[in-house]
Design an enzyme around this catalytic site. Structure first.
Site, PDB file in Angstrom:
ATOM      1  N   GLU A  75       0.835  -1.216   0.000  1.00 44.29           N
ATOM      2  CA  GLU A  75       0.000   0.000   0.000  1.00 44.29           C
ATOM      3  C   GLU A  75       0.861   1.253   0.000  1.00 44.29           C
ATOM      4  O   GLU A  75       0.592   2.221  -0.707  1.00 44.29           O
ATOM      5  CB  GLU A  75      -0.898   0.032   1.244  1.00 44.29           C
ATOM      6  CG  GLU A  75      -1.908  -1.101   1.326  1.00 44.29           C
ATOM      7  CD  GLU A  75      -1.378  -2.316   2.097  1.00 44.29           C
ATOM      8  OE1 GLU A  75      -0.185  -2.656   1.944  1.00 44.29           O
ATOM      9  OE2 GLU A  75      -2.164  -2.908   2.840  1.00 44.29           O
ATOM     10  N   CYS A 115       0.158   1.608   7.199  1.00 46.11           N
ATOM     11  CA  CYS A 115      -0.465   1.945   5.910  1.00 46.11           C
ATOM     12  C   CYS A 115      -1.744   2.750   6.127  1.00 46.11           C
ATOM     13  O   CYS A 115      -2.056   3.648   5.347  1.00 46.11           O
ATOM     14  CB  CYS A 115      -0.737   0.671   5.110  1.00 46.11           C
ATOM     15  SG  CYS A 115       0.799  -0.110   4.560  1.00 46.11           S
TER      16      CYS A 115
HETATM   17  N1  THU Z   1       2.301  -6.277   4.203  1.00 45.19           N
HETATM   18  C1  THU Z   1       1.784  -5.442   3.251  1.00 45.19           C
HETATM   19  O1  THU Z   1       2.318  -5.337   2.136  1.00 45.19           O
HETATM   20  N2  THU Z   1       0.685  -4.710   3.564  1.00 45.19           N
HETATM   21  C2  THU Z   1       0.050  -4.739   4.765  1.00 45.19           C
HETATM   22  O2  THU Z   1      -0.886  -3.983   4.991  1.00 45.19           O
HETATM   23  C3  THU Z   1       0.482  -5.691   5.798  1.00 45.19           C
HETATM   24  C4  THU Z   1       1.713  -6.451   5.513  1.00 45.19           C
HETATM   25  C5  THU Z   1       3.512  -7.025   3.878  1.00 45.19           C
HETATM   26  C6  THU Z   1       4.720  -6.651   4.711  1.00 45.19           C
HETATM   27  C7  THU Z   1       5.545  -7.915   4.626  1.00 45.19           C
HETATM   28  O3  THU Z   1       6.302  -7.864   3.431  1.00 45.19           O
HETATM   29  C8  THU Z   1       4.513  -9.017   4.492  1.00 45.19           C
HETATM   30  O4  THU Z   1       3.293  -8.396   4.116  1.00 45.19           O
HETATM   31  C9  THU Z   1       4.302  -9.809   5.775  1.00 45.19           C
HETATM   32  O5  THU Z   1       4.016  -8.976   6.843  1.00 45.19           O
END
Ligand code: THU
Length: 159
Positions: A75, A115
């Site tokens: 995000e 985020c």
């Molecule tokens: N992650 C996201 O890309 N967005 C979120 O809102 C939560 C978590 C990613 C971060 C990390 O690379 C993986 O998901 C596991 O936490």
């Protein structure tokens, strides 16, 4: 359906196959970009697709790092790219989708707290809320009208 009994006021839950064409294709764009995530450490691939007011779709995936905190969520990669490439162009919608073998289909996958804070800042910057779409349990999609239901009392500096 067992683990989620309530969703916040301001959010609604929809069957994926009953979404309108715009929302369905934005969720699909988020899934498509999730497949390209760089997530060798968590193996949890996330995609975010933004619909801008000029009709552009900006999509991005999470980017991890061996120094774990140096990675960034999908995000924020998407929102920071949009903010720097299209300053002054509002984000109308953000759709978030997950690709992971460990995905538990009974859960919802809402954006993380950091985020949410960045979504709140984007809304403040554009002086308008955005719709936030993410995966709900059992092939449903949760749609929130702006960040407030997901982040009440967001941190803001005094003007
Ligand atoms: N992650 C996201 O890309 N967005 C979120 O809102 C939560 C978590 C990613 C971060 C990390 O690379 C993986 O998901 C596991 O936490």
């Amino acid at each position: 359906m067992s683990k989620i009994h309530e969703i916040p006021t301001g959010c609604t839950m929809h069957k994926r196959d009953e979404l309108n064409v715009e929302d369905a294709s934005l969720m699909q764009a988020a899934l498509n970009v999730a497949l390209k995530a760089y997530a060798p450490y968590s193996r949890f691939k996330v995609g975010a697709a933004l619909l801008l007011e000029n009709g552009e779709i900006v999509s991005a995936s999470n980017q991890e790092n061996a120094a774990y905190p140096s990675g960034l969520c999908a995000e924020r990669v998407a929102l920071f790219f949009a903010g720097s490439t299209y300053p002054g162009v509002a984000v109308k919608k953000i759709a978030i989708s997950i690709d992971s073998e460990e995905k538990d289909l009974t859960l919802a996958y809402a954006p993380c707290g950091s985020c949410r804070q960045v979504i709140a800042e984007t809304e403040k910057r554009q002086n308008n809320p955005m719709q936030i779409l993410f995966e709900g349990p059992h092939n449903q999609v949760i749609c929130c009208e702006g960040i407030d239901p997901l982040l009440p009392f967001a941190f803001r500096l005094p003007e």
